[in-house]
Design a protein around this motif. Sequence first.
Motif, PDB file in Angstrom:
ATOM      1  N   ASP A  15       0.815  -1.224   0.000  1.00 54.67           N
ATOM      2  CA  ASP A  15       0.000   0.000   0.000  1.00 54.67           C
ATOM      3  C   ASP A  15       0.845   1.269   0.000  1.00 54.67           C
ATOM      4  O   ASP A  15       0.522   2.260   0.682  1.00 54.67           O
ATOM      5  CB  ASP A  15      -0.928   0.000   1.212  1.00 54.67           C
ATOM      6  CG  ASP A  15      -1.990  -1.090   1.120  1.00 54.67           C
ATOM      7  OD1 ASP A  15      -2.305  -1.504  -0.016  1.00 54.67           O
ATOM      8  OD2 ASP A  15      -2.489  -1.523   2.170  1.00 54.67           O
TER       9      ASP A  15
ATOM     10  N   VAL B  64       1.150   0.255  -9.407  1.00 53.06           N
ATOM     11  CA  VAL B  64      -0.224  -0.101  -9.751  1.00 53.06           C
ATOM     12  C   VAL B  64      -1.151   0.996  -9.252  1.00 53.06           C
ATOM     13  O   VAL B  64      -0.748   1.894  -8.500  1.00 53.06           O
ATOM     14  CB  VAL B  64      -0.625  -1.477  -9.157  1.00 53.06           C
ATOM     15  CG1 VAL B  64       0.189  -2.590  -9.784  1.00 53.06           C
ATOM     16  CG2 VAL B  64      -0.455  -1.494  -7.646  1.00 53.06           C
ATOM     17  N   GLU B  65      -2.386   0.938  -9.668  1.00 53.15           N
ATOM     18  CA  GLU B  65      -3.358   1.988  -9.380  1.00 53.15           C
ATOM     19  C   GLU B  65      -3.474   2.247  -7.880  1.00 53.15           C
ATOM     20  O   GLU B  65      -3.380   1.319  -7.064  1.00 53.15           O
ATOM     21  CB  GLU B  65      -4.719   1.581  -9.944  1.00 53.15           C
ATOM     22  CG  GLU B  65      -5.787   2.655  -9.851  1.00 53.15           C
ATOM     23  CD  GLU B  65      -7.089   2.208 -10.491  1.00 53.15           C
ATOM     24  OE1 GLU B  65      -8.054   3.001 -10.452  1.00 53.15           O
ATOM     25  OE2 GLU B  65      -7.138   1.091 -11.019  1.00 53.15           O
ATOM     26  N   GLY B  66      -3.651   3.499  -7.552  1.00 55.68           N
ATOM     27  CA  GLY B  66      -3.845   3.870  -6.155  1.00 55.68           C
ATOM     28  C   GLY B  66      -2.558   4.087  -5.400  1.00 55.68           C
ATOM     29  O   GLY B  66      -2.523   3.915  -4.169  1.00 55.68           O
ATOM     30  N   GLU B  67      -1.478   4.479  -6.111  1.00 56.94           N
ATOM     31  CA  GLU B  67      -0.189   4.729  -5.458  1.00 56.94           C
ATOM     32  C   GLU B  67       0.291   3.505  -4.688  1.00 56.94           C
ATOM     33  O   GLU B  67       0.832   3.606  -3.584  1.00 56.94           O
ATOM     34  CB  GLU B  67      -0.300   5.932  -4.515  1.00 56.94           C
ATOM     35  CG  GLU B  67      -0.499   7.257  -5.206  1.00 56.94           C
ATOM     36  CD  GLU B  67       0.753   7.688  -5.973  1.00 56.94           C
ATOM     37  OE1 GLU B  67       1.824   7.806  -5.356  1.00 56.94           O
ATOM     38  OE2 GLU B  67       0.644   7.893  -7.200  1.00 56.94           O
ATOM     39  N   ARG B  68       0.107   2.338  -5.290  1.00 60.11           N
ATOM     40  CA  ARG B  68       0.544   1.096  -4.657  1.00 60.11           C
ATOM     41  C   ARG B  68       1.615   0.432  -5.520  1.00 60.11           C
ATOM     42  O   ARG B  68       1.937   0.886  -6.613  1.00 60.11           O
ATOM     43  CB  ARG B  68      -0.642   0.159  -4.443  1.00 60.11           C
ATOM     44  CG  ARG B  68      -1.717   0.726  -3.514  1.00 60.11           C
ATOM     45  CD  ARG B  68      -2.818  -0.285  -3.258  1.00 60.11           C
ATOM     46  NE  ARG B  68      -3.490  -0.662  -4.509  1.00 60.11           N
ATOM     47  CZ  ARG B  68      -4.268  -1.754  -4.651  1.00 60.11           C
ATOM     48  NH1 ARG B  68      -4.447  -2.558  -3.619  1.00 60.11           N
ATOM     49  NH2 ARG B  68      -4.836  -2.012  -5.799  1.00 60.11           N
ATOM     50  N   THR B  69       2.161  -0.677  -5.015  1.00 54.08           N
ATOM     51  CA  THR B  69       3.259  -1.365  -5.687  1.00 54.08           C
ATOM     52  C   THR B  69       2.974  -2.862  -5.765  1.00 54.08           C
ATOM     53  O   THR B  69       2.624  -3.484  -4.740  1.00 54.08           O
ATOM     54  CB  THR B  69       4.585  -1.159  -4.935  1.00 54.08           C
ATOM     55  OG1 THR B  69       4.889   0.230  -4.881  1.00 54.08           O
ATOM     56  CG2 THR B  69       5.727  -1.918  -5.605  1.00 54.08           C
ATOM     57  N   GLU B  70       3.121  -3.407  -6.955  1.00 54.10           N
ATOM     58  CA  GLU B  70       3.100  -4.863  -7.110  1.00 54.10           C
ATOM     59  C   GLU B  70       4.537  -5.363  -6.961  1.00 54.10           C
ATOM     60  O   GLU B  70       5.399  -5.049  -7.771  1.00 54.10           O
ATOM     61  CB  GLU B  70       2.547  -5.265  -8.471  1.00 54.10           C
ATOM     62  CG  GLU B  70       2.503  -6.779  -8.668  1.00 54.10           C
ATOM     63  CD  GLU B  70       2.075  -7.156 -10.076  1.00 54.10           C
ATOM     64  OE1 GLU B  70       0.870  -7.397 -10.280  1.00 54.10           O
ATOM     65  OE2 GLU B  70       2.955  -7.193 -10.968  1.00 54.10           O
TER      66      GLU B  70
END
Length: 299
Positions: A152, A258-264
Motif C-alpha cells: 500500500d 499499480v493503481e492507487g499509489e501502490r506497488t506490485e
Amino acid sequence: MQWTLEVVQVPVADVDRAKEFYAQRLGFAVDFDVRADEAHRFVQLTPPGSGCSIQLSAGYGHDMPAGSLRGLVLVVPDIRAAHARLVEQGVENGGVVVTQDGQSFRPARDDDALDNVGFVHFADPDGNRWSVQQISSRAPAGHDLSVTRVLDVPPTEAWRAWTEPEFVMRWWGPTGFTAPRAELDVREGGTSLVTMRAPAEYGGQDFHNTWTYRRVVPAERLEFELDFTDTDRSLLPAESLPPGVPRAVRHVVTLRPVEGERTELTVQEFGYGTAEARDVSRAGLEQCLDKMVAMFRNQ
C-alpha cells in the motif's frame, strides 16, 4: 517414441552468400548442395557437434521473408572462445554479454559466472538473428518459485524495504522470527549481511545470509545471490545446507506501480534441487512478504 529435430529452414536471399557465411566463417559442415534445376536449389549445413542442421534454399516458395528468422541458439562450452572465433572470422557481433532474466543483457565482466547466462549475439548477411550461449554441462532441472504481493505504498517507498536496515529488520524472517541485524551495501557488486533469529521455542538460533547484488535499478529491480554464512560472513560448509538448497540462491525482485499509489512486488528464487526445498522456501518467503505488507499497511 523419440522425436528429434533434424532441420531448421533459414530464409535467405542469396544462397551462395549465405553458404559462404555459414561454412567459411562459422565452420558449419556442408552436408549437401543440391540443384534440382536452374531455379531450385537447397543446401544443408550442420554446426560442429550438432544433431540438428540448417537448410538454405531457393525456388521453393517459402513464405518467410529473407532475414526474418529469430531465436536461433547455438550452444558452446566456452563463450569467450566462441566470441574470439567470431571476431577472428570477421563476424560482427555484440560481444560477450550476460543476462539474469533472459530479456535484458549487460556486458560481461571478468569475474562473471557465464554458464547458462553468457551469450554472444550476431546476424547472418540477411539479418537472421542468432544467439550463442555457454552451457558447459547439463544439470538436472531446477525448481524455481515466484511470490507476488501488493504493497500500500508507491515503488519509491517500497524500495526502502530492501535498502534501509530499519525496514529490513521489520520483515526479514518467517512468522515468529526476528531480524536483529541488517548491514546493507545495496549497489552492484556490494554485499549485505542480514540475520534472522528463531523464536525461543525453536532454540533461538541466529541464521546469517549475505546478499550479493548483481543488478540494482532503484525502485524497479534488484537482483542478488543469497548465500548461507556465519556471523563473520564466511560461507557455511556445503554439507550444512538443507537438502536441495543451492550454494547461492539467485533472487530477482521487481517493483511495478499499480493503481492507487501502490506497488506490485514480485520475488523470484531460482535453482532449488528438489520440489520439497522449493516449497519450504516458498512458505518462508510468503510469511516474510506478509510481514512486509502489514508493515506498510500499519505505518
